[in-house]
Design a protein around this motif. Structure first.
Motif, PDB file in Angstrom:
ATOM      1  N   ASN A 184     -27.156   6.477-130.544  1.00 16.43           N
ATOM      2  CA  ASN A 184     -26.402   6.346-131.789  1.00 16.43           C
ATOM      3  C   ASN A 184     -25.365   7.427-132.042  1.00 16.43           C
ATOM      4  O   ASN A 184     -24.656   7.379-133.047  1.00 16.43           O
ATOM      5  CB  ASN A 184     -27.357   6.269-132.981  1.00 16.43           C
ATOM      6  CG  ASN A 184     -27.958   4.889-133.151  1.00 16.43           C
ATOM      7  OD1 ASN A 184     -27.258   3.894-132.998  1.00 16.43           O
ATOM      8  ND2 ASN A 184     -29.246   4.827-133.445  1.00 16.43           N
ATOM      9  N   PHE A 185     -25.254   8.422-131.150  1.00 20.48           N
ATOM     10  CA  PHE A 185     -24.177   9.405-131.249  1.00 20.48           C
ATOM     11  C   PHE A 185     -23.092   9.075-130.231  1.00 20.48           C
ATOM     12  O   PHE A 185     -23.390   8.680-129.097  1.00 20.48           O
ATOM     13  CB  PHE A 185     -24.678  10.824-130.962  1.00 20.48           C
ATOM     14  CG  PHE A 185     -25.397  11.479-132.108  1.00 20.48           C
ATOM     15  CD1 PHE A 185     -24.983  11.286-133.415  1.00 20.48           C
ATOM     16  CD2 PHE A 185     -26.478  12.319-131.871  1.00 20.48           C
ATOM     17  CE1 PHE A 185     -25.648  11.890-134.471  1.00 20.48           C
ATOM     18  CE2 PHE A 185     -27.143  12.937-132.917  1.00 20.48           C
ATOM     19  CZ  PHE A 185     -26.725  12.716-134.224  1.00 20.48           C
ATOM     20  N   LEU A 186     -21.837   9.245-130.621  1.00 19.63           N
ATOM     21  CA  LEU A 186     -20.749   9.134-129.663  1.00 19.63           C
ATOM     22  C   LEU A 186     -20.914  10.217-128.606  1.00 19.63           C
ATOM     23  O   LEU A 186     -21.106  11.385-128.936  1.00 19.63           O
ATOM     24  CB  LEU A 186     -19.398   9.313-130.369  1.00 19.63           C
ATOM     25  CG  LEU A 186     -18.167   9.302-129.451  1.00 19.63           C
ATOM     26  CD1 LEU A 186     -17.875   7.880-128.978  1.00 19.63           C
ATOM     27  CD2 LEU A 186     -16.953   9.900-130.174  1.00 19.63           C
ATOM     28  N   GLN A 195     -16.525   9.633-146.304  1.00 17.48           N
ATOM     29  CA  GLN A 195     -15.722   8.811-145.397  1.00 17.48           C
ATOM     30  C   GLN A 195     -15.084   9.700-144.334  1.00 17.48           C
ATOM     31  O   GLN A 195     -14.685  10.834-144.623  1.00 17.48           O
ATOM     32  CB  GLN A 195     -14.620   8.070-146.155  1.00 17.48           C
ATOM     33  CG  GLN A 195     -15.116   7.083-147.189  1.00 17.48           C
ATOM     34  CD  GLN A 195     -13.975   6.333-147.860  1.00 17.48           C
ATOM     35  OE1 GLN A 195     -12.933   6.050-147.253  1.00 17.48           O
ATOM     36  NE2 GLN A 195     -14.158   5.999-149.140  1.00 17.48           N
ATOM     37  N   MET A 196     -14.984   9.169-143.132  1.00 19.57           N
ATOM     38  CA  MET A 196     -14.360   9.913-142.035  1.00 19.57           C
ATOM     39  C   MET A 196     -13.735   8.952-141.052  1.00 19.57           C
ATOM     40  O   MET A 196     -14.300   7.907-140.731  1.00 19.57           O
ATOM     41  CB  MET A 196     -15.401  10.778-141.313  1.00 19.57           C
ATOM     42  CG  MET A 196     -14.860  11.544-140.119  1.00 19.57           C
ATOM     43  SD  MET A 196     -16.124  12.633-139.392  1.00 19.57           S
ATOM     44  CE  MET A 196     -15.185  13.384-138.046  1.00 19.57           C
ATOM     45  N   GLN A 197     -12.551   9.294-140.590  1.00 17.02           N
ATOM     46  CA  GLN A 197     -11.921   8.617-139.463  1.00 17.02           C
ATOM     47  C   GLN A 197     -11.520   9.669-138.447  1.00 17.02           C
ATOM     48  O   GLN A 197     -11.221  10.821-138.804  1.00 17.02           O
ATOM     49  CB  GLN A 197     -10.702   7.812-139.908  1.00 17.02           C
ATOM     50  CG  GLN A 197     -11.043   6.567-140.704  1.00 17.02           C
ATOM     51  CD  GLN A 197      -9.837   5.672-140.931  1.00 17.02           C
ATOM     52  OE1 GLN A 197      -8.713   5.976-140.525  1.00 17.02           O
ATOM     53  NE2 GLN A 197     -10.068   4.543-141.595  1.00 17.02           N
ATOM     54  N   ALA A 198     -11.525   9.286-137.182  1.00 17.91           N
ATOM     55  CA  ALA A 198     -11.232  10.250-136.125  1.00 17.91           C
ATOM     56  C   ALA A 198     -10.658   9.534-134.908  1.00 17.91           C
ATOM     57  O   ALA A 198     -10.770   8.314-134.772  1.00 17.91           O
ATOM     58  CB  ALA A 198     -12.497  11.021-135.741  1.00 17.91           C
ATOM     59  N   LEU A 241     -17.131   6.253-139.093  1.00 19.26           N
ATOM     60  CA  LEU A 241     -18.402   6.976-139.118  1.00 19.26           C
ATOM     61  C   LEU A 241     -19.455   6.333-138.234  1.00 19.26           C
ATOM     62  O   LEU A 241     -20.201   7.018-137.530  1.00 19.26           O
ATOM     63  CB  LEU A 241     -18.926   7.066-140.559  1.00 19.26           C
ATOM     64  CG  LEU A 241     -18.497   8.272-141.385  1.00 19.26           C
ATOM     65  CD1 LEU A 241     -19.099   8.183-142.772  1.00 19.26           C
ATOM     66  CD2 LEU A 241     -18.898   9.576-140.708  1.00 19.26           C
ATOM     67  N   GLN A 242     -19.539   4.992-138.257  1.00 19.62           N
ATOM     68  CA  GLN A 242     -20.557   4.307-137.467  1.00 19.62           C
ATOM     69  C   GLN A 242     -20.292   4.429-135.973  1.00 19.62           C
ATOM     70  O   GLN A 242     -21.210   4.318-135.169  1.00 19.62           O
ATOM     71  CB  GLN A 242     -20.635   2.837-137.873  1.00 19.62           C
ATOM     72  CG  GLN A 242     -21.193   2.601-139.270  1.00 19.62           C
ATOM     73  CD  GLN A 242     -22.673   2.929-139.359  1.00 19.62           C
ATOM     74  OE1 GLN A 242     -23.405   2.868-138.379  1.00 19.62           O
ATOM     75  NE2 GLN A 242     -23.128   3.267-140.559  1.00 19.62           N
ATOM     76  N   ASP A 243     -19.042   4.651-135.583  1.00 20.15           N
ATOM     77  CA  ASP A 243     -18.725   4.891-134.164  1.00 20.15           C
ATOM     78  C   ASP A 243     -19.171   6.279-133.730  1.00 20.15           C
ATOM     79  O   ASP A 243     -19.489   6.507-132.559  1.00 20.15           O
ATOM     80  CB  ASP A 243     -17.216   4.755-133.922  1.00 20.15           C
ATOM     81  CG  ASP A 243     -16.687   3.380-134.255  1.00 20.15           C
ATOM     82  OD1 ASP A 243     -17.256   2.397-133.738  1.00 20.15           O
ATOM     83  OD2 ASP A 243     -15.712   3.288-135.021  1.00 20.15           O
ATOM     84  N   LEU A 244     -19.175   7.197-134.661  1.00 20.65           N
ATOM     85  CA  LEU A 244     -19.489   8.595-134.355  1.00 20.65           C
ATOM     86  C   LEU A 244     -20.977   8.905-134.466  1.00 20.65           C
ATOM     87  O   LEU A 244     -21.534   9.624-133.625  1.00 20.65           O
ATOM     88  CB  LEU A 244     -18.706   9.511-135.301  1.00 20.65           C
ATOM     89  CG  LEU A 244     -17.184   9.466-135.157  1.00 20.65           C
ATOM     90  CD1 LEU A 244     -16.523  10.039-136.407  1.00 20.65           C
ATOM     91  CD2 LEU A 244     -16.741  10.234-133.930  1.00 20.65           C
TER      92      LEU A 244
END
Length: 332
Positions: A122-124, A239-242, A270-273
């Motif tokens: 579950n972690f990138l 919230q976060m985008q990266a 966030l769910q991707d990270l």
């Protein structure tokens, strides 16, 4: 009737595990605090790594380090792929035994020790490259921020959502030459800028705390630190985008190999990270806008930690009192 002999899963209390994580970050903070202000960042980092690795031996997980000190040939402990824990549920581990090594060496604010856990996968898996980041706190409309929009547009949207004048919005960023345009555009929009020399995990978390003076975090920093920040922000409802940033084809190919089914330069949410149930713990080494630093006395010390769980959304600040005999403390 015969008894049900179906094997039952072993359930480890999230609450207990969260407290175990605090002990891990406390151990690293106490070990590195001896080096605060001595100008020896490698010694401080080495002490934190060794203490954190030893503390993991008592944590009831089957852990695999996915964000750590580097590859096996680069780091003797807490390297990517290392197995830690005393046995239990399969977990991925993201660590920064001493975020802000320079901050610790110079006795400057915001040096912390950090650990995050998530269920396996579950972690990138992020290579050690730069990551562009944009972070705001909770209680805002969904998808308020957009990494592909200008910083001016993001600031205006944030100010409107907060019901505040843009002049009352503070953006935090690393004080780097690469951020000159970001800083200039922010000030042109009328917002304040708070610059930090290091420590963007703490700064990202601060953007999600009502008690801090930071409203938004923006700019590029380390990708591993981005995953750690995302774990905390998942717990805080922010919230976060990266997006990963690559200097050459070798870095891009490495990122592709770590996540073969995904485009390496895609925009990350966030769910991707950090997905699934996440646990996060940080302990202050030097005092900052997130945590107090270790307070050392001749035979004891006081630590200040933050522990969070995404399942409950609960933030707990924990003050730990640690007693040592003179011989033990002086040997640290």
């Amino acid at each position: 009737m015969s008894a049900d002999t179906t094997p039952q899963p072993i359930i480890v209390s999230d609450r207990n595990l969260a407290l175990e994580l605090v002990r891990v970050t406390e151990a690293a903070a106490l070990a590195s605090a001896h080096w605060t202000g001595h100008g020896q960042k490698n010694d401080a980092d080495g002490a934190a790594v060794e203490a954190m690795r030893k503390a993991f031996d008592t944590v009831a997980i089957d852990g695999t380090v996915v964000i750590g000190e580097g590859e096996m040939d680069e780091a003797p402990m807490l390297y990517i792929g290392e197995k830690v824990g005393s046995g239990g549920p399969a977990m991925d581990i993201a660590v920064d035994p001493l975020e802000g090594t320079n901050l610790c060496a110079k006795d400057m604010p915001n040096s912390i020790t950090v650990v995050a856990l998530a269920e396996r996968g579950n972690f990138l898996h992020a290579p050690d490259v730069y990551m562009d980041k944009l972070i705001v706190g909770a209680g805002l409309p969904d998808d308020l921020i957009d990494l592909d929009a200008s910083i001016t547009e993001n600031l205006r949207n944030l100010a409107k959502a907060r019901g505040r004048d843009i002049g009352d919005i503070t953006l935090c960023a690393l004080d780097r030459e690469r951020h000159e345009e970001l800083i200039a555009k922010t000030r042109e929009a009328g917002a304040r800028v708070r610059l930090i020399s290091d420590g963007d995990v703490a700064a990202g978390i601060a953007a999600c705390l009502d008690t801090s003076s930071v409203d938004i975090y923006a700019g590029s920093g380390g990708a591993p630190e981005g995953v750690l920040a995302a774990a905390a922000i998942r717990c805080m409802g922010g919230q976060m985008q990266a997006r990963l940033m690559f200097e050459d084809d070798t870095q891009r190919e490495r990122a592709q190999a770590m996540n073969p089914s995904k485009k390496p330069d895609r925009k990350l949410g966030l769910q991707d990270l950090a997905a699934g149930d996440v646990l996060f713990s940080a302990t202050g080494v030097t005092s900052g806008f997130l945590l107090d630093g270790v307070k050392r006395m001749p035979n004891s010390a006081i630590t200040h930690s933050l522990v969070m769980r995404s399942k409950s959304g609960t933030l707990r600040f924990i003050k730990g009192y640690h007693n040592f005999n003179t011989k033990t403390w002086s040997a640290r």
